[in-house]
Design a protein around this motif. Structure first.
Motif, PDB file in Angstrom:
ATOM      1  N   ILE A  39      -6.871   3.131  -3.823  1.00 20.53           N
ATOM      2  CA  ILE A  39      -5.427   3.878  -3.881  1.00 20.53           C
ATOM      3  C   ILE A  39      -4.766   3.687  -2.670  1.00 20.53           C
ATOM      4  CG2 ILE A  39      -4.158   6.044  -4.150  1.00 20.53           C
ATOM      5  CD1 ILE A  39      -6.429   6.912  -6.159  1.00 20.53           C
ATOM      6  N   GLY A  40      -5.455   4.102  -1.484  1.00 14.25           N
ATOM      7  CA  GLY A  40      -4.900   3.339  -0.264  1.00 14.25           C
ATOM      8  C   GLY A  40      -4.335   1.988  -0.085  1.00 14.25           C
ATOM      9  N   GLY A  41      -5.187   1.005  -0.753  1.00 18.66           N
ATOM     10  CA  GLY A  41      -4.875  -0.306  -0.570  1.00 18.66           C
ATOM     11  C   GLY A  41      -3.404  -0.677  -1.415  1.00 18.66           C
ATOM     12  N   VAL A  42      -3.386   0.076  -2.722  1.00 16.74           N
ATOM     13  CA  VAL A  42      -2.095  -0.032  -3.367  1.00 16.74           C
ATOM     14  C   VAL A  42      -1.025   0.482  -2.691  1.00 16.74           C
ATOM     15  CG1 VAL A  42      -1.270   0.554  -5.744  1.00 16.74           C
ATOM     16  CG2 VAL A  42      -3.641  -0.163  -5.575  1.00 16.74           C
ATOM     17  N   ILE A  43      -1.181   1.538  -1.979  1.00 20.61           N
ATOM     18  CA  ILE A  43       0.087   2.352  -1.656  1.00 20.61           C
ATOM     19  C   ILE A  43       0.322   1.645  -0.157  1.00 20.61           C
ATOM     20  CG2 ILE A  43       0.506   4.470   0.068  1.00 20.61           C
ATOM     21  CD1 ILE A  43      -1.229   6.107  -1.820  1.00 20.61           C
ATOM     22  N   GLY A  44      -0.742   1.085   0.418  1.00 24.26           N
ATOM     23  CA  GLY A  44      -0.105   0.557   1.589  1.00 24.26           C
ATOM     24  C   GLY A  44       0.331  -1.138   1.382  1.00 24.26           C
ATOM     25  N   SER A  45      -0.120  -1.695   0.249  1.00 27.46           N
ATOM     26  CA  SER A  45       0.534  -2.856  -0.182  1.00 27.46           C
ATOM     27  C   SER A  45       2.005  -2.606  -0.604  1.00 27.46           C
ATOM     28  CB  SER A  45      -0.296  -3.577  -0.966  1.00 27.46           C
ATOM     29  OG  SER A  45       0.433  -4.782  -1.661  1.00 27.46           O
ATOM     30  N   LEU A  46       2.143  -1.656  -1.464  1.00 23.25           N
ATOM     31  CA  LEU A  46       3.487  -1.420  -1.962  1.00 23.25           C
ATOM     32  C   LEU A  46       4.372  -0.975  -0.855  1.00 23.25           C
ATOM     33  CD1 LEU A  46       2.768   0.555  -5.315  1.00 23.25           C
ATOM     34  CD2 LEU A  46       3.767  -1.754  -5.186  1.00 23.25           C
ATOM     35  N   ILE A  47       4.025  -0.072   0.110  1.00 21.15           N
ATOM     36  CA  ILE A  47       5.003   0.290   1.134  1.00 21.15           C
ATOM     37  C   ILE A  47       5.421  -1.093   2.155  1.00 21.15           C
ATOM     38  CG2 ILE A  47       5.121   1.613   3.115  1.00 21.15           C
ATOM     39  CD1 ILE A  47       3.586   3.572   1.977  1.00 21.15           C
ATOM     40  N   ILE A  48       4.441  -1.885   2.412  1.00 13.18           N
ATOM     41  CA  ILE A  48       4.705  -2.928   3.222  1.00 13.18           C
ATOM     42  C   ILE A  48       5.438  -4.208   2.699  1.00 13.18           C
ATOM     43  CG2 ILE A  48       3.652  -4.709   4.687  1.00 13.18           C
ATOM     44  CD1 ILE A  48       3.570  -1.783   5.880  1.00 13.18           C
ATOM     45  N   GLY A  49       4.932  -4.356   1.135  1.00 17.83           N
ATOM     46  CA  GLY A  49       5.680  -5.301   0.600  1.00 17.83           C
ATOM     47  C   GLY A  49       6.887  -4.971   0.156  1.00 17.83           C
ATOM     48  N   LEU A  50       7.388  -3.813  -0.323  1.00 17.96           N
ATOM     49  CA  LEU A  50       8.744  -3.473  -0.586  1.00 17.96           C
ATOM     50  C   LEU A  50       9.748  -3.387   0.394  1.00 17.96           C
ATOM     51  CD1 LEU A  50       8.149  -0.805  -3.366  1.00 17.96           C
ATOM     52  CD2 LEU A  50       8.903  -3.104  -3.618  1.00 17.96           C
ATOM     53  N   SER A  51       9.171  -3.004   1.731  1.00 15.20           N
ATOM     54  CA  SER A  51      10.025  -2.954   3.080  1.00 15.20           C
ATOM     55  C   SER A  51      10.265  -4.407   3.523  1.00 15.20           C
ATOM     56  CB  SER A  51       9.282  -2.184   3.852  1.00 15.20           C
ATOM     57  OG  SER A  51       8.314  -2.628   4.514  1.00 15.20           O
ATOM     58  N   VAL A  52       9.311  -5.213   3.243  1.00 13.85           N
ATOM     59  CA  VAL A  52       9.584  -6.543   3.774  1.00 13.85           C
ATOM     60  C   VAL A  52      10.547  -7.173   2.663  1.00 13.85           C
ATOM     61  CG1 VAL A  52       8.544  -8.950   3.955  1.00 13.85           C
ATOM     62  CG2 VAL A  52       7.373  -6.947   4.875  1.00 13.85           C
ATOM     63  N   ILE A  53      10.534  -7.281   1.701  1.00 16.53           N
ATOM     64  CA  ILE A  53      11.570  -7.600   0.381  1.00 16.53           C
ATOM     65  C   ILE A  53      12.958  -6.992   0.800  1.00 16.53           C
ATOM     66  CG2 ILE A  53      12.295  -7.786  -1.839  1.00 16.53           C
ATOM     67  CD1 ILE A  53       9.101  -7.936  -2.424  1.00 16.53           C
ATOM     68  N   ALA A  54      13.083  -5.629   1.325  1.00 12.75           N
ATOM     69  CA  ALA A  54      14.322  -5.156   1.546  1.00 12.75           C
ATOM     70  C   ALA A  54      14.870  -5.689   2.813  1.00 12.75           C
ATOM     71  CB  ALA A  54      14.141  -3.543   1.489  1.00 12.75           C
ATOM     72  N   ILE A  55      14.039  -6.056   3.848  1.00 13.19           N
ATOM     73  CA  ILE A  55      14.216  -6.662   5.003  1.00 13.19           C
ATOM     74  C   ILE A  55      14.862  -8.066   4.828  1.00 13.19           C
ATOM     75  CG2 ILE A  55      13.742  -7.305   7.327  1.00 13.19           C
ATOM     76  CD1 ILE A  55      12.073  -4.801   7.238  1.00 13.19           C
ATOM     77  N   GLY A  56      14.234  -8.800   4.113  1.00 13.17           N
ATOM     78  CA  GLY A  56      14.707  -9.974   3.464  1.00 13.17           C
ATOM     79  C   GLY A  56      13.572 -11.098   4.280  1.00 13.17           C
ATOM     80  N   LEU A  57      12.647 -10.537   4.779  1.00 14.46           N
ATOM     81  CA  LEU A  57      11.550 -11.837   5.385  1.00 14.46           C
ATOM     82  C   LEU A  57      10.991 -12.664   4.413  1.00 14.46           C
ATOM     83  CD1 LEU A  57      10.051  -9.347   7.930  1.00 14.46           C
ATOM     84  CD2 LEU A  57      11.740 -11.193   8.436  1.00 14.46           C
ATOM     85  N   PHE A  58      10.444 -13.816   4.621  1.00 11.47           N
ATOM     86  CA  PHE A  58       9.612 -14.554   3.920  1.00 11.47           C
ATOM     87  C   PHE A  58       8.167 -14.196   3.809  1.00 11.47           C
ATOM     88  CE2 PHE A  58       8.963 -15.973   8.205  1.00 11.47           C
ATOM     89  CZ  PHE A  58       7.518 -16.166   8.320  1.00 11.47           C
ATOM     90  N   ALA A  59       7.484 -14.720   2.688  1.00 12.28           N
ATOM     91  CA  ALA A  59       6.123 -14.139   2.358  1.00 12.28           C
ATOM     92  C   ALA A  59       5.922 -12.829   2.219  1.00 12.28           C
ATOM     93  CB  ALA A  59       5.292 -15.057   3.456  1.00 12.28           C
ATOM     94  N   PRO A  60       6.366 -12.053   1.449  1.00 16.29           N
ATOM     95  CA  PRO A  60       6.124 -10.621   1.399  1.00 16.29           C
ATOM     96  C   PRO A  60       4.791 -10.205   0.893  1.00 16.29           C
ATOM     97  CG  PRO A  60       7.560 -11.061  -0.342  1.00 16.29           C
ATOM     98  CD  PRO A  60       7.517 -12.338   0.529  1.00 16.29           C
ATOM     99  N   LEU A  61       4.097 -11.221   0.121  1.00 15.46           N
ATOM    100  CA  LEU A  61       2.772 -11.018  -0.208  1.00 15.46           C
ATOM    101  C   LEU A  61       1.979 -10.808   0.842  1.00 15.46           C
ATOM    102  CD1 LEU A  61       2.968 -12.869  -3.980  1.00 15.46           C
ATOM    103  CD2 LEU A  61       3.236 -10.376  -3.291  1.00 15.46           C
ATOM    104  N   VAL A  62       2.064 -11.764   1.875  1.00 15.51           N
ATOM    105  CA  VAL A  62       0.929 -11.972   2.987  1.00 15.51           C
ATOM    106  C   VAL A  62       1.493 -10.806   3.706  1.00 15.51           C
ATOM    107  CG1 VAL A  62       0.537 -13.443   5.010  1.00 15.51           C
ATOM    108  CG2 VAL A  62       1.213 -14.562   2.821  1.00 15.51           C
ATOM    109  N   TYR A  63       2.527 -10.221   4.012  1.00 16.55           N
ATOM    110  CA  TYR A  63       2.761  -9.159   4.869  1.00 16.55           C
ATOM    111  C   TYR A  63       2.075  -8.007   4.280  1.00 16.55           C
ATOM    112  CZ  TYR A  63       5.719 -11.434   7.984  1.00 16.55           C
ATOM    113  OH  TYR A  63       6.331 -12.127   8.902  1.00 16.55           O
TER     114      TYR A  63
END
Length: 90
Positions: A39-63
């Protein structure tokens, strides 16, 4: 540029599940347990991934993978385990 759609959310959740399961295998019997790690892995992945997409950086899945590992590391290191506590009366 990555856009926010169903496939991206699916991959963010999948990466979080995989990182959480691997973190549980690495931690063996320490840490917060398998369900907490997944559950923590999913939460961390969603928070970081969605914030990277919102910022507009490349490779959000790696982040998202790196952020999920960092989030689970912090949660497992600073988790409270009362059964390992040294009793002051003994």
């Amino acid at each position: 540029m990555e856009e926010l759609n169903g496939a991206t959310i699916y991959w963010l959740i999948s990466i979080g599940l995989m990182i959480g399961y691997i973190m549980d295998l690495v931690m063996i019997k320490r840490g917060i347990g398998m369900i907490g790690n997944v559950i923590g892995g999913v939460i961390g992945s969603l928070i970081i991934g969605l914030s990277v997409i919102a910022i507009g950086l490349f490779a959000p899945l790696v982040y998202a993978a790196i952020g999920s590992i960092a989030f689970l590391f912090l949660v497992n290191v600073f988790s409270f385990h009362p059964e390992n506590r040294i009793d002051a009366k003994a």
